[in-house]
Design a protein around this motif. Structure first.
Motif, short mmCIF file in Angstrom:
data_model
loop_
_atom_site.label_atom_id
_atom_site.label_comp_id
_atom_site.label_asym_id
_atom_site.label_seq_id
_atom_site.Cartn_x
_atom_site.Cartn_y
_atom_site.Cartn_z
N THR A 250 -0.29 -12.70 -2.35
CA THR A 250 -1.06 -11.92 -3.33
C THR A 250 -2.10 -11.02 -2.68
O THR A 250 -2.99 -10.54 -3.35
N LEU A 251 -1.99 -10.83 -1.38
CA LEU A 251 -3.09 -10.14 -0.70
C LEU A 251 -2.88 -8.65 -0.48
O LEU A 251 -3.76 -7.99 0.06
N CYS A 252 -1.75 -8.14 -0.84
CA CYS A 252 -1.56 -6.68 -0.80
C CYS A 252 -0.36 -6.32 -1.67
O CYS A 252 0.35 -7.22 -2.14
N PRO A 253 -0.10 -5.05 -1.89
CA PRO A 253 0.94 -4.69 -2.88
C PRO A 253 2.38 -4.84 -2.40
O PRO A 253 3.30 -4.54 -3.15
N VAL A 254 2.59 -5.32 -1.16
CA VAL A 254 3.97 -5.49 -0.68
C VAL A 254 4.66 -6.64 -1.42
O VAL A 254 5.82 -6.56 -1.82
N GLY A 255 3.91 -7.74 -1.61
CA GLY A 255 4.50 -8.91 -2.29
C GLY A 255 5.47 -9.67 -1.41
O GLY A 255 6.58 -10.02 -1.84
N CYS A 256 5.06 -9.97 -0.19
CA CYS A 256 5.94 -10.71 0.72
C CYS A 256 6.34 -12.04 0.11
O CYS A 256 5.52 -12.73 -0.49
N TRP A 289 9.47 -11.64 7.84
CA TRP A 289 8.15 -11.56 8.49
C TRP A 289 7.03 -11.62 7.44
O TRP A 289 7.24 -11.23 6.29
N ILE A 290 5.89 -12.04 7.87
CA ILE A 290 4.65 -11.87 7.09
C ILE A 290 3.52 -11.54 8.06
O ILE A 290 3.64 -11.82 9.26
N CYS A 291 2.47 -10.96 7.55
CA CYS A 291 1.35 -10.66 8.45
C CYS A 291 0.42 -11.88 8.51
O CYS A 291 0.53 -12.81 7.72
N ASP A 292 -0.50 -11.84 9.46
CA ASP A 292 -1.39 -12.99 9.65
C ASP A 292 -2.34 -13.20 8.47
O ASP A 292 -2.77 -14.32 8.21
N LYS A 293 -2.65 -12.13 7.77
CA LYS A 293 -3.53 -12.30 6.60
C LYS A 293 -2.81 -13.16 5.55
O LYS A 293 -3.38 -14.11 5.03
N GLY A 294 -1.56 -12.84 5.29
CA GLY A 294 -0.80 -13.61 4.30
C GLY A 294 -0.59 -15.05 4.76
O GLY A 294 -0.62 -15.98 3.96
N ARG A 295 -0.41 -15.23 6.05
CA ARG A 295 -0.12 -16.58 6.57
C ARG A 295 -1.37 -17.45 6.64
O ARG A 295 -1.34 -18.63 6.32
S1 SF4 Z 1 1.89 -11.19 4.01
FE1 SF4 Z 1 0.64 -9.44 4.58
S2 SF4 Z 1 1.96 -7.65 4.24
FE2 SF4 Z 1 2.84 -9.37 3.13
S3 SF4 Z 1 1.99 -9.19 1.04
FE3 SF4 Z 1 0.68 -10.60 2.21
S4 SF4 Z 1 -0.96 -9.30 3.00
FE4 SF4 Z 1 0.74 -7.96 2.39
#
Ligand code: SF4
Ligand code: SF4
Ligand code: FES
Length: 824
Positions: A250-256, A289-295
């Motif tokens: 839920t941390l950015c509009p990508v919706g990983c 993949w996911i970014c470190d913020k999401g993880r």
């Molecule tokens: S994991 Fe990172 S890129 Fe993916 S939705 Fe979350 S913040 Fe965004």
């Protein structure tokens, strides 16, 4: 070259796409060829030799090129004298592969015996035990005994922090180089390397700070052994103790797509807790993949001890705990008196179901549906967004991507990655930004403009009026597919409205509007901003005035008072304020009634990502007693006001959304949960191949059909962009991935990587003129007041501007004049 190739593997004839490796082809036939260094998302390197197989190739007549035949009519096969690596061999017509011969199994045994000569074999205490490729493949193919002495094993340090987030166990590393190659090849942060030789070869980082990358957690997923672990999960749980719960970041509009691994544990008082976050495969959204913020920051806020646990009601000017009945009575009383003069302020933190119920309540009360966002254009993206039939992974030669006013890796990391990949496949990338960003490394055309002129440059691309040499204009005009990302760099509400219109204009003028595969993407500040637009919420030009004008206000999933002193003052003037929140925010402190709500990890729902894909998330942990989801709180309030709202389940609300919002007509919870085969074939049963990312078994989501596909055209009367102030120094709001926002700021894991206080970025010359050095403490004067900031220097920052990161305590809504000087 033909598109497909027919070959035989272990007697099974299969037809696969040309260009596949033998490893990948075998997987499609359900045949396992074990690998360590090969990873389906990276180029093969043939380092570990685990994938050795026998390969025979059809013989051809040198003169005619025709196949030679045996007496029985079959094609003559020439077998190599040696085994070959199946990860580097590409399939060819008539190829024959044997993966189960004695020669192959001897080779596998030898490779494993060799790897284990220096392996600590500490599986019983290894974090990877239970999901380790080396462990699994040794059990399946390894020797039963070793000819080497255990005492002769190499010893090496077992706790080597590669950075703040990743720990290396040097003994366990099998030198496959997956981590190093991921960092350089996939995400272009080449901060890892091998050093030393032979047995002493070691993985090391050479960046400052160490392992400086937003992507580091992915290396722990693809490391085939327990050599790389994350600081938050290390020694945290065994894989078999946890159960997976499908979710969405839920941390950015990508919706990983994510998986929360959860277990019940004594250390947490017998509660079910989330132990780690892993990617869940969705090749149309985040691949694996996911970014470190999401993880590392995706869920910690939900476990905070500061969560609200019961309703609060204001009595004698103080918020005091109350029963739900009392709080609902107070809320309905206050809202009833404000019919016709009511405002609901919501954000894209809420799910579609929450927003839908709140929208219906607001309509019933004759109120205003306000969206807490600084980017406009959601009505246009709903018309001309990507949606059905679009996939960034399809973009390549002949297609053009424009990224304007966005530092994409900071704002939406996975989109940055997918844009990079599209450019590498041959798509033309045009990056328009006032300063260099990492996205520009892959751009064919880099367009510079002065902050505030972003709409102008897009209109120039559309009408051939930009000074970009005509080549960029041509690349846009002649593109098979055109995708335009518009983002958050230096953008306020008015500027983004003008920019969104300019982007829509560009799509219409170049004939790309409404074409599948083409479209505009708003790089929204929040995960479900698109959903909020779709449910009818709109940013207010003057939110402070709108708050003041309302007799009663409901705020859900937003903290305007914490974000901006002017909004705090406006809320003070509202007669009656109801807040639905997780925490006692600045806004909640001003409320008359506060309803505590469930975190998204405790309930189900859907979000609509920036590519117009509706995605479903599931409850990961049980809902704490006494709390309700936002949609249920709204329904209870509605019930007291005689407004009937659905509250039985989010699925039932989606049914109503589908009936009400035309673009959602085909969305159901069943459809959202549908899956189909995705390539590469990531399975949890054979972790050696793709790593520990989860296979997607809970839904790939539904791509909406943008309204513009029906031939609608937008009004191209672009609102004028605001005049950028002509002051000597401009404060420019920008977005950084790591900030001190309400959710990320509560992640203990990410804490060492988060900025410690407010800072600004400016060009060294600009700083020198003010007597400021790198790291100096300074005073920044903006409209909202004077703030203490730390100065950071960056040659890429244009002169005459101060970049002010959002959610770091200095409210700058849009480009404005400012003063910066030494702190007193
Ligand atoms: S994991 Fe990172 S890129 Fe993916 S939705 Fe979350 S913040 Fe965004
Ligand atoms: S740390 Fe893991 S991924 Fe990196 S080289 Fe060693 S075994 Fe391979
Ligand atoms: S050499 Fe093929 S997987 Fe390593």
């Amino acid at each position: 070259m033909t598109d497909s190739v027919t070959l035989t593997i272990d007697g099974q004839q299969i037809t696969v796409p040309a260009g596949l490796t033998v490893v990948d082809a075998a997987r499609r036939a359900g045949i396992e060829i074990p690998v360590f260094c090969y990873h389906p998302k990276m180029e093969p390197v043939g380092m570990c030799r685990m994938c050795l197989v026998e390969i025979g190739r059809p013989m051809r007549d040198r003169a005619t090129g025709e196949f030679l035949h045996e007496e029985d009519g079959s094609i003559k096969i020439q077998w190599g004298r040696k085994l070959e690596t199946a990860c580097t061999a590409r399939v060819m017509e008539g190829m024959v592969v044997r993966t189960t011969t004695d020669k192959v199994s001897e080779a596998r045994k030898a490779v494993l015996e060799f790897l284990l000569t220096s392996h600590p074999l500490d599986c019983p205490i290894c974090d990877k035990g239970g999901e380790c490729s080396l462990q699994n493949l040794t059990m399946a193919y390894g020797p039963e005994t070793s000819r080497f002495y255990y005492e002769d094993k190499e010893r090496a340090p077992k706790h080597v922090p590669l950075g703040d987030l990743i720990i290396l166990d040097r003994e366990r590393c099998i030198k496959c180089s997956r981590c190093i190659r991921f960092q350089s090849e996939v995400v272009d942060d080449p901060v890892l390397t091998f050093y030393q030789r032979g047995h002493h070869t070691d993985v090391a980082t050479f960046s400052d700070p160490p392992f400086d990358s937003y992507w580091s957690g992915n290396t722990t997923d693809i490391c085939p052994v327990g050599a790389l672990t994350t600081v938050d999960f290390r020694f945290g749980a065994r894989p078999w103790e946890m159960r997976p719960a499908a979710s969405i970041c839920t941390l950015c509009p990508v919706g990983c797509n994510l998986t929360f691994d959860v277990r019940r544990e004594a250390a947490s008082g017998g509660k079910m807790v989330i132990k780690r976050v892993l990617p869940r495969q969705n090749e149309q959204v985040n691949e694996i993949w996911i970014c470190d913020k999401g993880r590392f920051a995706g869920y910690h806020f939900a476990e905070s001890a500061e969560r609200l646990t019961q309703p609060l009601v204001r009595k004698n000017d103080e918020l005091v705990p109350a029963s739900w009945d009392e709080a609902l009575r107070a809320a309905s009383h206050g809202l009833e008196a404000a019919r016709g003069k009511f405002l609901a302020l919501a954000s894209g933190r809420l799910s579609n179901e929450d927003l839908f119920n709140l929208a219906r309540l607001t309509d019933a009360l004759g109120g205003v549906k306000a969206l807490d966002s600084f980017i406009a254009g959601g009505d246009l993206t709903a018309q001309f967004g990507l949606g059905e039939g679009s996939n960034l992974a399809d973009l390549g030669p002949g297609d053009t991507i424009v990224v304007v006013a966005s530092d994409l890796e900071e704002e939406a990391p996975l989109w940055w990655l997918r844009v990079k990949q599209a450019a590498e496949r041959g798509a033309t990338l045009i990056v328009a930004n006032p300063r260099f960003t990492k996205t520009e490394r892959y751009a064919k055309f880099a367009l510079r403009y002065r902050y505030g002129r972003e709409a102008e440059i897009v209109l120039g691309l559309a009408d051939q009026g930009c000074n970009c040499g005509g080549e960029a204009v041509k690349a846009v005009a002649e593109a098979d597919r055109l995708v335009v990302f518009y983002g958050q760099e230096g953008i306020g509400l008015r500027a983004s409205r003008a920019l969104a219109h300019a982007v829509a204009h560009l799509l219409v003028k170049t004939g790309h509007a409404g074409k599948p595969g083409s479209g505009m993407v708003g790089v929204w500040p929040r995960a479900n901003d698109q959903g909020a637009w779709d449910m009818g919420f709109r940013p207010q030009d003057d939110l402070a005035a709108a708050l003041k004008a309302a007799k009663a206000v409901v705020v859900a999933g937003a903290d305007p008072a914490g974000d901006d002193p002017a909004l705090a003052a406006a809320l003070d003037e509202a007669d009656f304020v109801v807040v639905q929140e997780l925490f006692l925010t600045e806004t909640a402190r001003k409320a008359d009634v506060v309803f505590p709500v469930l975190a998204y990890t405790e309930r189900g729902g859907t979000y609509t990502n920036g590519e117009l894909r509706v995605q479903r998330f599931y409850p990961a942990v049980p809902a704490p007693a006494g709390l309700l989801a936002d949609f249920a709180v709204t329904a209870r309030v509605g019930e007291r006001l005689g407004v009937v709202l659905e509250a039985r389940s989010p699925a039932a609300i989606m049914h109503q959304i589908a009936e009400t919002v035309p673009t959602y007509a085909s969305v159901t919870y069943e459809k959202l949960a549908e899956v189909r085969e995705q390539y590469p074939l990531i399975r949890r049963t054979d972790l050696y191949y793709g790593g520990t990312a989860y296979e997607n078994t809970r839904g790939l989501g539904v791509a909406l059909k943008p309204a513009g596909r029906e031939g609608e055209t937008p009004s191209l009367e672009a609102p004028a962009a605001p005049e950028a102030p002509s002051a000597a120094l401009l404060a420019v709001p920008v977005t950084r991935l790591y900030d001190r926002g309400a959710l990320v700021g509560r992640s203990g894991t990410l804490e060492p990587r988060l900025p410690q206080g407010a800072f600004v970025v400016l060009h060294p010359e600009e700083a020198a003129r003010r007597g400021l050095a790198d790291g100096a403490q300074a005073a920044l004067k903006v409209a909202a007041g004077t703030y203490a900031v730390t100065v950071r220097l960056d040659r890429q920052a244009p002169e005459g501007v101060v970049l002010v990161p959002r959610s770091m305590g200095v409210p700058v809504a849009e480009i404005a004049s400012c003063e910066l000087g030494t702190a007193n």
